[in-house]
Design a protein around this motif. Sequence first.
Motif, short mmCIF file in Angstrom:
data_model
loop_
_atom_site.label_atom_id
_atom_site.label_comp_id
_atom_site.label_asym_id
_atom_site.label_seq_id
_atom_site.Cartn_x
_atom_site.Cartn_y
_atom_site.Cartn_z
N ASN B 517 0.78 -1.18 0.04
CA ASN B 517 -0.15 0.09 0.01
C ASN B 517 0.73 1.31 -0.05
O ASN B 517 0.61 2.12 -0.68
CB ASN B 517 -1.10 0.10 1.27
CG ASN B 517 -2.04 1.03 1.10
OD1 ASN B 517 -2.76 1.22 0.46
ND2 ASN B 517 -2.01 2.02 2.14
N ASN B 520 2.74 1.82 -3.30
CA ASN B 520 1.62 2.04 -4.35
C ASN B 520 2.01 0.83 -5.35
O ASN B 520 1.95 0.83 -6.53
CB ASN B 520 1.82 3.19 -5.27
CG ASN B 520 0.50 3.71 -6.10
OD1 ASN B 520 -0.28 2.94 -5.76
ND2 ASN B 520 0.69 4.53 -6.95
N LEU B 608 11.25 5.17 -6.08
CA LEU B 608 9.80 4.77 -5.58
C LEU B 608 8.91 5.88 -5.27
O LEU B 608 7.72 5.92 -5.55
CB LEU B 608 9.83 3.53 -4.41
CG LEU B 608 10.45 2.31 -4.66
CD1 LEU B 608 10.69 1.55 -3.47
CD2 LEU B 608 9.53 1.52 -5.61
N SER B 609 9.49 6.87 -4.58
CA SER B 609 8.75 7.84 -4.10
C SER B 609 8.07 8.78 -5.43
O SER B 609 6.97 9.37 -5.03
CB SER B 609 9.43 8.76 -3.17
OG SER B 609 10.34 9.53 -3.90
N ALA B 610 8.52 8.79 -6.51
CA ALA B 610 8.17 9.32 -7.72
C ALA B 610 6.49 9.02 -7.90
O ALA B 610 5.83 9.77 -8.41
CB ALA B 610 8.86 9.07 -8.81
N ASN B 611 6.27 7.72 -7.34
CA ASN B 611 4.86 7.44 -7.84
C ASN B 611 4.22 6.69 -6.49
O ASN B 611 3.18 5.93 -6.47
CB ASN B 611 4.88 6.25 -8.68
CG ASN B 611 3.56 5.81 -9.18
OD1 ASN B 611 2.70 6.51 -9.23
ND2 ASN B 611 3.33 4.52 -9.75
N ALA B 612 4.50 7.33 -5.28
CA ALA B 612 4.08 6.61 -4.07
C ALA B 612 4.17 7.78 -2.84
O ALA B 612 5.06 8.06 -2.32
CB ALA B 612 4.81 5.57 -3.66
N PRO B 613 3.03 8.75 -2.94
CA PRO B 613 3.10 9.88 -1.87
C PRO B 613 3.35 9.07 -0.39
O PRO B 613 4.04 10.09 0.41
CB PRO B 613 1.77 10.53 -1.79
CG PRO B 613 1.13 9.94 -3.18
CD PRO B 613 1.95 8.55 -3.62
N LEU B 614 3.00 8.11 -0.04
CA LEU B 614 3.00 7.74 1.12
C LEU B 614 4.69 7.28 1.66
O LEU B 614 4.89 7.07 2.82
CB LEU B 614 2.23 6.27 1.70
CG LEU B 614 0.75 6.54 1.60
CD1 LEU B 614 -0.19 5.30 2.00
CD2 LEU B 614 0.41 7.58 2.36
N GLN B 616 6.94 9.48 1.11
CA GLN B 616 7.71 10.68 1.45
C GLN B 616 8.06 10.92 2.85
O GLN B 616 8.91 11.44 3.18
CB GLN B 616 6.52 12.01 1.05
CG GLN B 616 6.34 12.11 -0.46
CD GLN B 616 7.48 12.46 -1.27
OE1 GLN B 616 8.50 13.05 -0.79
NE2 GLN B 616 7.49 12.23 -2.58
#
Lengths: 674, 674
Positions: B517, B520, B608-614, B616
């Motif tokens: 989750n 993402n 990974l964070s480029a497509n996964a706000p959680l 950050q």
Amino acid sequence: MKYIVILLLAAFVSNAQIRKEQLDLMPWPQNINLTSGTFMLTKQFKVNITGNSDARLFIGTTNFLRRLDSRTGLFLGQEYVTKINEFPEAELLINCGRKGKVGLNEDESYQLSIVSGKITLNATNDLGALHGLETLLQLMQNNGTSFYFPAVEITDSPRFTWRGLMIDAARHFQPVDVIKRNLNAMASMKMNVFHWHLVDDQGWRIEIKKHPKLTQLASDGDYYTQEEIKNIVKYADERGIMVVPEIDIPGHASALLSVYPEIGSKQSVGMPYTVGRRSGIYDSALDPTNPKTYQLLGEIFDEVCPLFTSKYFHIGGDENNGKEWNANPAIEEFKKGNKITSNHDLQTYFNMKLIPMLKKHDKRLMGWEEIMTKDMSKDAIIHAWRGGNEGVTPGGALITAAKNGYNTILSNGYYIDLMLSVDGHYLNDPLPKNIALSPEEKARILGGEAAMWSELVTPLNIDSRIWPRTAAIAERLWSNDTITDLNSMHRRLKVISSRLEEVGVMHIRNKEVILRNITNHQDTRALNDFTNICEPLKNYKRNGGGKKYFMYSPLTLFADACTADASDAYDFNKAVNQYLENKSPENQIVVTSFFRKWIAMNNDLIALSANAPLIQPVLLMSNNLSMISKQLLLAIEEKQNIDKKALNELLEQLTIRNSADVELAVYASLKRLL
Amino acid sequence: MKYIVILLLAAFVSNAQIRKEQLDLMPWPQNINLTSGTFMLTKQFKVNITGNSDARLFIGTTNFLRRLDSRTGLFLGQEYVTKINEFPEAELLINCGRKGKVGLNEDESYQLSIVSGKITLNATNDLGALHGLETLLQLMQNNGTSFYFPAVEITDSPRFTWRGLMIDAARHFQPVDVIKRNLNAMASMKMNVFHWHLVDDQGWRIEIKKHPKLTQLASDGDYYTQEEIKNIVKYADERGIMVVPEIDIPGHASALLSVYPEIGSKQSVGMPYTVGRRSGIYDSALDPTNPKTYQLLGEIFDEVCPLFTSKYFHIGGDENNGKEWNANPAIEEFKKGNKITSNHDLQTYFNMKLIPMLKKHDKRLMGWEEIMTKDMSKDAIIHAWRGGNEGVTPGGALITAAKNGYNTILSNGYYIDLMLSVDGHYLNDPLPKNIALSPEEKARILGGEAAMWSELVTPLNIDSRIWPRTAAIAERLWSNDTITDLNSMHRRLKVISSRLEEVGVMHIRNKEVILRNITNHQDTRALNDFTNICEPLKNYKRNGGGKKYFMYSPLTLFADACTADASDAYDFNKAVNQYLENKSPENQIVVTSFFRKWIAMNNDLIALSANAPLIQPVLLMSNNLSMISKQLLLAIEEKQNIDKKALNELLEQLTIRNSADVELAVYASLKRLL
């Protein structure tokens, strides 16, 4: 340094305009019109409901908020939705005119409009509104820091009114939590009928208060209490799903007859019935000439019918092979005396006796296609299931039923326990364009139903047999018949598979449990790679005529970790097609990287197997595949001459059945490369 | 080529003689004598039961067979065990003299003897036999192709009679399946008391037929029906576990009072009670001067008591802050009129009224330590829980209670929701060697109980908060007090953690769900690496005074994927110790490989964070750690001078609370390296 393959399951998107074909919607809505702009989701997000709504929509909206929250981690402030018009200034406005009636032919349409700062969901009733909320959840996008919805106008409604999933909870019992998470998943795919196969040769799964022996002696302690059943019916209703119970009679009756042998058709009382422990078709059948049979069934219906709110009651009626009837002189005598010329007609005699028992509780009888004979009431619903395996035209009964004036639904082509590719299920249309039926006849085709028989499924592996593939069937039954692009379906199904975790489906996590068991809790990656190119034996070949596994055997082996539509096989087969069309260096490298992967995988599996007996059965296949891969690398990259005959022999060995109970899903593509 | 780290969780063993310290037993038995030889497990394996046994042992033996089968894939032929002496020639013989009584002070001993070809399990009663079967499952070994047991003689029995786990099902509701899988896990760790915290400020979770409003208005639909409770009591009994219900009164009563405000102590009726939505201590308290309070409680006890077979009933009694009592003139008046000088004594007045209500149903009252005042009945059991956080001597109430003539159990030191290291729980002995108590007083210390309060646990993360760590507490309460080796405990706990999957515990699989989750649904490995060096904030710091999360907020964030005793941190801290003792190249490489891992991890997380706000919220920490790692690599490997001050600042930044709600578990070791 660790090398990470970043699986961009959800393609990276900026807030820039998304294209329609990039949306991960399933089932695909009837009309989508993307406009410009986005709706940004924030911690302040709230929902307001207007119109005539009640608990169902309140619960559905609360669940929607929780899912939004768990996906985004925003800690939304709105708690339990319990009344209308609580936040008139909310950003999401839901309006519906009345409470929907769960069942057939209800209006399930909705209209969803998203613009910057405002989402509007309108529906005739709350059932449509629930569907709209599912679409909204599927529309959600993200960039690296935020979640948002694209501006869009959607109008949507289903093509068929019967969009079902059957779960066999008799052969392997499926506890309440398994049923509930599947109901969640069904609702997320806009399915509306849960067909609950509750009894069979292998178990009686319903508490009957007047006949407690049924569960005491024929359930091994695994059954649903009446309270649990009512609870599940309510849970399903809250999700817009009708529950249709099935008590399969007069065949499939070993469990029932193990308790009440006196209503069985066996000639001699010296041969008792026992609860089935294996798969396969049993001979046991109720005695249709015995008044006690009907008395008991009446008492059972009197308890079971009131537990369900659905107007439909499935009495099974399939696969009664008639052997016990033929062998019983008294039954033969009865047929003669009543001018009944065939067992089929005798079964109709039996079925017709059930109709008033069910009518008493305002239920209509439905049954598998064998119940359809010339004297069968036109009020019955015919459930078409047979095909080539049974020596008849696939789904032929659906057409016959529609022509003969019966309402009918299709399960042939939707037998997900056969472990066939999802492509076939997806393209299996209950009403193909060229069908030779009048409009009235077409209207009798209500829809279809995925069938999850449970000879080879337990609570541990059932999720991966049902999902995500059933989502493709859901799309067939909901969406326009022109929506048939396989590439699009596969792309979206991958995303949907991930999203199904959100509602509790365990197909991904439980696979890992099986892999850890097989590897003896060593690293599971090599074994996982192998599952991605292997598929369980299809068409009931795995269980060798029902003789290999007992119903109480755990299913925790390699074949249980594998699924139909092995993911790497799908990619490899595509890569080989492209390579054979154009042997460019780019196309070559995609193909050869698979060979390298499988060689490494085999080495890893050998290393792991030193401490994991359950890996042994797959080593033969992985060794062969590794040897083939090495040869093909030499041939393709080094242009070396290889011994094609020897290689072909290696390849053919892969088709020999071995104890791993799987087939190599890259076999055909490898053969084409040779 | 892919690089695989083969995690030899279970050390590789040949059939050669195993040493005692290699066994993965937990709790460690009282006497183990390894002899020579092995017992090979085959498909023909069967069990025979003799003596006086009944359903409990039959069910336990059937479950044993299924677990053996699912681990080995042997497809054992023996189906459901339903009678004694079915297979006199079986290889496993179980004999027990009588049916055990689930409860306190029952004989739970067993003797297990394994020689080649024969296993004998003797016990006074079936409770001991069930424990023996768990030991047998833990004894199983394997090589690359087979499973076997080492020849051994074991005699075993528990040190304490109360070995409990409390689950708070009130703050976050825990459905039936969560309870059942925890009961399975408890049984596998030979625990015998499940304390079920059923109501609190945040919810009323028991169906009360005479007062349906309690669940209609104060449960948000999340409660246990009486049938479900009876079913769980039966399920627990089948596993040798007593269920002790708790209805927490007179404080912790917001849910109850939201339905019946008239029995609350609030002075003004114009200030209604509401169901709690946040953590923390609420002021709400029942009115002990109102006869209606006792009438309602009596009616509730009359329904709840018969659902449980245990002789003990927990009435809570903790954390009543007395504010409402002080503010209510009528209550103050009542105290004066009855010569009650303190709120504590008023609560005793209240508690004493409950005793006959419970006695009517043959139940003894127990409660948290606050119930212990000079007038309290000696018949009550005192549950010691407070410590430094509450400004008192940790577990001091246990000693006081034993001295004052009360039976007592310990939970201080076993609060697993504090997210502290398992080491402290493990070494926390209810009866330390030097304790100044007489033999009679010592005998009053019945045992202890792990406490899983549920402010921050949902069905998704609860398993990883309870397991495997509670197994170490189970060992403390079962095994000899000399069994205190932390290294051995950690080694065995790792194996036990894997084995807990077999009984359905979801701590491993649900972690992956949370990671998917957060990422993402991209690759989870980098994030998983980070969870292995981060731990959730301890001592209730995470939820900032109960203000950050609502009770209905999903918990699907990084801190929920992390656990106490982060596994890589444990290994890194060890490696740093060794390196600082001896800066050998071998010791250096172990330390520096962690730095390389964390640098790579940080790069992956950024990607990974480029497509996964959680992702950050964790980047700040991972960036800092990566920078520190790079500097330390330079210092250690290249002997470069680094800016220690700047590095220290970076390191201290890691201690500042950030939105990821975790602490870096390698902080102290990094500091030592600087």
